[in-house]
Design an enzyme around this catalytic site. Structure first.
Site, PDB file in Angstrom:
ATOM      1  N   ARG A 152      -0.690  -9.277  13.210  1.00  0.00           N
ATOM      2  CA  ARG A 152      -1.064  -8.348  12.469  1.00  0.00           C
ATOM      3  C   ARG A 152      -2.210  -8.768  11.311  1.00  0.00           C
ATOM      4  NH1 ARG A 152       4.022  -5.654  11.149  1.00  0.00           N
ATOM      5  NH2 ARG A 152       3.145  -3.999   9.579  1.00  0.00           N
TER       6      ARG A 152
ATOM      7  N   ARG B 188      11.210  -2.011  11.405  1.00  0.00           N
ATOM      8  CA  ARG B 188      10.410  -1.628  12.078  1.00  0.00           C
ATOM      9  C   ARG B 188      10.309  -2.569  13.332  1.00  0.00           C
ATOM     10  NH1 ARG B 188       4.952  -0.240   8.775  1.00  0.00           N
ATOM     11  NH2 ARG B 188       4.130  -1.216  10.260  1.00  0.00           N
TER      12      ARG B 188
ATOM     13  N   LYS C  81       0.821  -1.146   0.089  1.00  0.00           N
ATOM     14  CA  LYS C  81       0.073   0.021   0.047  1.00  0.00           C
ATOM     15  C   LYS C  81       0.980   1.348  -0.047  1.00  0.00           C
ATOM     16  CE  LYS C  81      -2.080  -0.994   4.000  1.00  0.00           C
ATOM     17  NZ  LYS C  81      -1.302  -2.199   4.297  1.00  0.00           N
TER      18      LYS C  81
ATOM     19  N   ARG D  78      11.272  -5.861   5.006  1.00  0.00           N
ATOM     20  CA  ARG D  78      11.107  -4.488   4.557  1.00  0.00           C
ATOM     21  C   ARG D  78      12.145  -3.611   5.517  1.00  0.00           C
ATOM     22  NH1 ARG D  78       5.151  -1.737   5.512  1.00  0.00           N
ATOM     23  NH2 ARG D  78       5.427  -3.283   7.409  1.00  0.00           N
TER      24      ARG D  78
ATOM     25  N   ARG E  55      -9.688   0.750   9.586  1.00  0.00           N
ATOM     26  CA  ARG E  55      -9.214  -0.726   9.743  1.00  0.00           C
ATOM     27  C   ARG E  55     -10.074  -1.632  10.477  1.00  0.00           C
ATOM     28  NH1 ARG E  55      -3.309   0.366   9.101  1.00  0.00           N
ATOM     29  NH2 ARG E  55      -2.235  -1.623   9.616  1.00  0.00           N
TER      30      ARG E  55
HETATM   31  P1  ADP Z   1       2.385  -1.923   3.244  1.00  0.00           P
HETATM   32  O1  ADP Z   1       2.062  -0.238   3.242  1.00  0.00           O
HETATM   33  O2  ADP Z   1       1.361  -2.397   2.481  1.00  0.00           O
HETATM   34  O3  ADP Z   1       2.446  -2.295   4.509  1.00  0.00           O
HETATM   35  P2  ADP Z   1       4.738  -1.613   1.726  1.00  0.00           P
HETATM   36  O4  ADP Z   1       4.553  -0.913   0.570  1.00  0.00           O
HETATM   37  O5  ADP Z   1       5.525  -1.087   2.749  1.00  0.00           O
HETATM   38  O6  ADP Z   1       3.337  -2.246   2.065  1.00  0.00           O
HETATM   39  O7  ADP Z   1       5.673  -2.795   1.258  1.00  0.00           O
HETATM   40  C1  ADP Z   1       5.865  -4.047   1.960  1.00  0.00           C
HETATM   41  C2  ADP Z   1       7.230  -4.535   1.591  1.00  0.00           C
HETATM   42  O8  ADP Z   1       7.193  -5.215   0.307  1.00  0.00           O
HETATM   43  C3  ADP Z   1       8.223  -3.396   1.331  1.00  0.00           C
HETATM   44  O9  ADP Z   1       9.516  -4.063   1.755  1.00  0.00           O
HETATM   45  C4  ADP Z   1       8.378  -3.262  -0.285  1.00  0.00           C
HETATM   46  O10 ADP Z   1       9.711  -2.754  -0.524  1.00  0.00           O
HETATM   47  C5  ADP Z   1       7.870  -4.641  -0.804  1.00  0.00           C
HETATM   48  N1  ADP Z   1       7.023  -4.734  -1.825  1.00  0.00           N
HETATM   49  C6  ADP Z   1       6.172  -3.638  -2.210  1.00  0.00           C
HETATM   50  N2  ADP Z   1       5.420  -3.793  -3.289  1.00  0.00           N
HETATM   51  C7  ADP Z   1       6.135  -5.120  -3.891  1.00  0.00           C
HETATM   52  C8  ADP Z   1       6.011  -5.717  -4.868  1.00  0.00           C
HETATM   53  N3  ADP Z   1       4.893  -5.511  -5.780  1.00  0.00           N
HETATM   54  N4  ADP Z   1       6.708  -6.719  -5.025  1.00  0.00           N
HETATM   55  C9  ADP Z   1       7.581  -7.252  -4.215  1.00  0.00           C
HETATM   56  N5  ADP Z   1       7.854  -6.467  -3.153  1.00  0.00           N
HETATM   57  C10 ADP Z   1       7.167  -5.189  -2.801  1.00  0.00           C
HETATM   58  P1  ADP Z   2       1.137  -2.257   7.737  1.00  0.00           P
HETATM   59  O1  ADP Z   2       0.577  -1.522   6.703  1.00  0.00           O
HETATM   60  O2  ADP Z   2       2.514  -2.482   7.659  1.00  0.00           O
HETATM   61  O3  ADP Z   2       0.291  -2.848   8.549  1.00  0.00           O
HETATM   62  P2  ADP Z   2       0.861   0.446   9.269  1.00  0.00           P
HETATM   63  O4  ADP Z   2       1.980   0.951   9.220  1.00  0.00           O
HETATM   64  O5  ADP Z   2      -0.499   0.589   8.634  1.00  0.00           O
HETATM   65  O6  ADP Z   2       1.221  -0.907   9.138  1.00  0.00           O
HETATM   66  O7  ADP Z   2       0.230   0.163  10.785  1.00  0.00           O
HETATM   67  C1  ADP Z   2       1.207   0.001  11.688  1.00  0.00           C
HETATM   68  C2  ADP Z   2       0.477  -0.476  13.103  1.00  0.00           C
HETATM   69  O8  ADP Z   2      -0.221   1.131  13.505  1.00  0.00           O
HETATM   70  C3  ADP Z   2      -0.554  -1.077  13.209  1.00  0.00           C
HETATM   71  O9  ADP Z   2      -0.343  -2.569  13.254  1.00  0.00           O
HETATM   72  C4  ADP Z   2      -1.501  -0.705  14.407  1.00  0.00           C
HETATM   73  O10 ADP Z   2      -0.899  -1.028  15.593  1.00  0.00           O
HETATM   74  C5  ADP Z   2      -1.482   0.917  14.071  1.00  0.00           C
HETATM   75  N1  ADP Z   2      -2.499   1.222  13.254  1.00  0.00           N
HETATM   76  C6  ADP Z   2      -2.346   2.115  12.095  1.00  0.00           C
HETATM   77  N2  ADP Z   2      -3.539   2.321  11.466  1.00  0.00           N
HETATM   78  C7  ADP Z   2      -4.412   1.901  12.304  1.00  0.00           C
HETATM   79  C8  ADP Z   2      -5.947   1.981  12.544  1.00  0.00           C
HETATM   80  N3  ADP Z   2      -6.702   2.733  11.394  1.00  0.00           N
HETATM   81  N4  ADP Z   2      -6.483   1.413  13.610  1.00  0.00           N
HETATM   82  C9  ADP Z   2      -5.942   0.867  14.630  1.00  0.00           C
HETATM   83  N5  ADP Z   2      -4.489   0.655  14.580  1.00  0.00           N
HETATM   84  C10 ADP Z   2      -3.803   1.137  13.570  1.00  0.00           C
END
Ligand code: ADP
Ligand code: ADP
Length: 204
Positions: free
Chosen positions: A162, A151, A13, A123, A88
């Site tokens: 998660r 992280r 995302k 990541r 969420r």
């Molecule tokens: P989210 O915001 O949904 O948690 P991220 O954009 O941070 O996801 O992506 C999670 C990890 O996967 C990062 O290390 C990113 O570089 C990698 N990643 C994102 N898109 C792709 C893809 N299409 N193929 C492989 N790895 C990806």
């Molecule tokens: P990812 O896309 O890798 O799951 P985020 O960066 O979106 O991670 O979120 C990291 C953490 O922040 C979540 O695991 C949760 O603890 C908190 N968080 C983020 N957005 C929300 C939300 N809308 N509601 C509740 N907790 C949240």
């Protein structure tokens, strides 16, 4: 353009949102990034959120809802926004509704759980540029390796928690938005460029 981005942790995302906001010239609002900034700044909200985040659990709805309402009331959101990581839970989606926030599209990025774990564990992010890397899938340049951040919640254990939260608490919001005809599902497996092309086609 008022968009919501839904998908399991690590679905890509953040990576895709960074590309989309450039194209649509709207702010990218990541509740995860906002909480991490609050934790870093040591605010009372940051301290409360940190307990949940470390464990991979969701922060309580009332904390998140207040924070998002304030953020989208700011002037840079007048032409739209891309919400990443919010709503969420069903109560969060209902709160957005109750605040009169109309949406144009809900993008659901689909990636299965096993691939998610490897994306999360590898990541790394660059605190200076905000760029998101992956040790195998998007390797960072060697010279910036020492400053990259891993992280605390990007361990396999917290990732599994998660994922559980995503399936139990977040995925029920998809039918909520489907009932309004807002949902576009996009396959998130493939290279980042392939995924961007699918999103562009879905939004056309
Ligand atoms: P989210 O915001 O949904 O948690 P991220 O954009 O941070 O996801 O992506 C999670 C990890 O996967 C990062 O290390 C990113 O570089 C990698 N990643 C994102 N898109 C792709 C893809 N299409 N193929 C492989 N790895 C990806
Ligand atoms: P990812 O896309 O890798 O799951 P985020 O960066 O979106 O991670 O979120 C990291 C953490 O922040 C979540 O695991 C949760 O603890 C908190 N968080 C983020 N957005 C929300 C939300 N809308 N509601 C509740 N907790 C949240």
């Amino acid at each position: 353009m008022r968009m919501i981005f839904i998908g399991p942790p690590g679905a890509g995302k953040g990576t895709q949102a960074a590309r989309l906001v450039e194209r649509f010239a709207i702010p990218h609002i990541s509740t995860g990034d906002m909480f991490r900034a609050a934790v870093k700044a040591g605010t009372p909200m940051g301290k409360e959120a940190d307990r949940y985040m470390k464990a991979g659990q969701l922060v309580p709805d009332e904390v998140v809802i207040g924070m998002v309402k304030e953020r989208i009331a700011e002037p840079d959101c007048s032409e739209g926004f891309m919400l990443d990581g919010f709503p969420r839970t069903v109560p969060q989606a209902e709160a957005l509704d109750a605040a009169g926030v109309g949406l144009d599209v809900v993008l659901v990025l689909e990636v299965d759980d096993e691939l998610i774990v490897s994306r999360i564990v590898g990541r790394r992010s660059d605190p200076e540029t905000g760029e998101i890397y992956h040790l195998q899938f998007n390797p960072p340049p060697a010279e910036i390796m020492s400053r990259l951040v891993h992280r605390k919640d990007d361990t396999e254990e917290a990732c599994r928690t998660r994922l559980g939260a995503y399936h139990d608490q977040t995925s029920p919001i998809i039918p909520f938005y489907e009932a309004r005809g807002l949902v576009k599902r996009v396959n998130g497996v493939g290279s980042p460029d392939e995924v961007t092309a699918r999103i562009t086609a879905a939004l056309a």
